[in-house]
Scaffold this motif. Sequence first.
Motif: not given
Length: 94
Positions: A74, A76, A78
Motif C-alpha cells: 500500500d 500513502e 503525503t
Amino acid sequence: MFILSLTYTARLSEVDRHIEPHMDWVKDGYDRGIFLASGRKNPRTGGVIFARGTRADIEAIVAADPFTIHGVADTEITEVTVTRTADGLEGLAE
C-alpha cells in the motif's frame, strides 16, 4: 513535494517476486524527473520515495507501480510544502 510511504502487505517472498519490475518503475520515475530520493525502510517493511509533480501525476505513477498492481504494498501519499532546507537542497523548496 510528495512523500510516498510504501508498506508491504504481503510476505517478503511475494514482494521479492515483483522487486525487479518495481525497481524498473523506480528508475523510470527518476528518468522522468519525478523521483528525488528513495530507499528501503529499516526494518524492511516497505520504502519511502520523495517525489515532485501534481497530485494527479503522483497518483497515476503510484497506480502503475508493480507493487500496487500486484497488491503487495500500500502507498500513502503525503503532500508537503517545503519551506526550509539544508544547504544544497534549496531546489526542494517551492
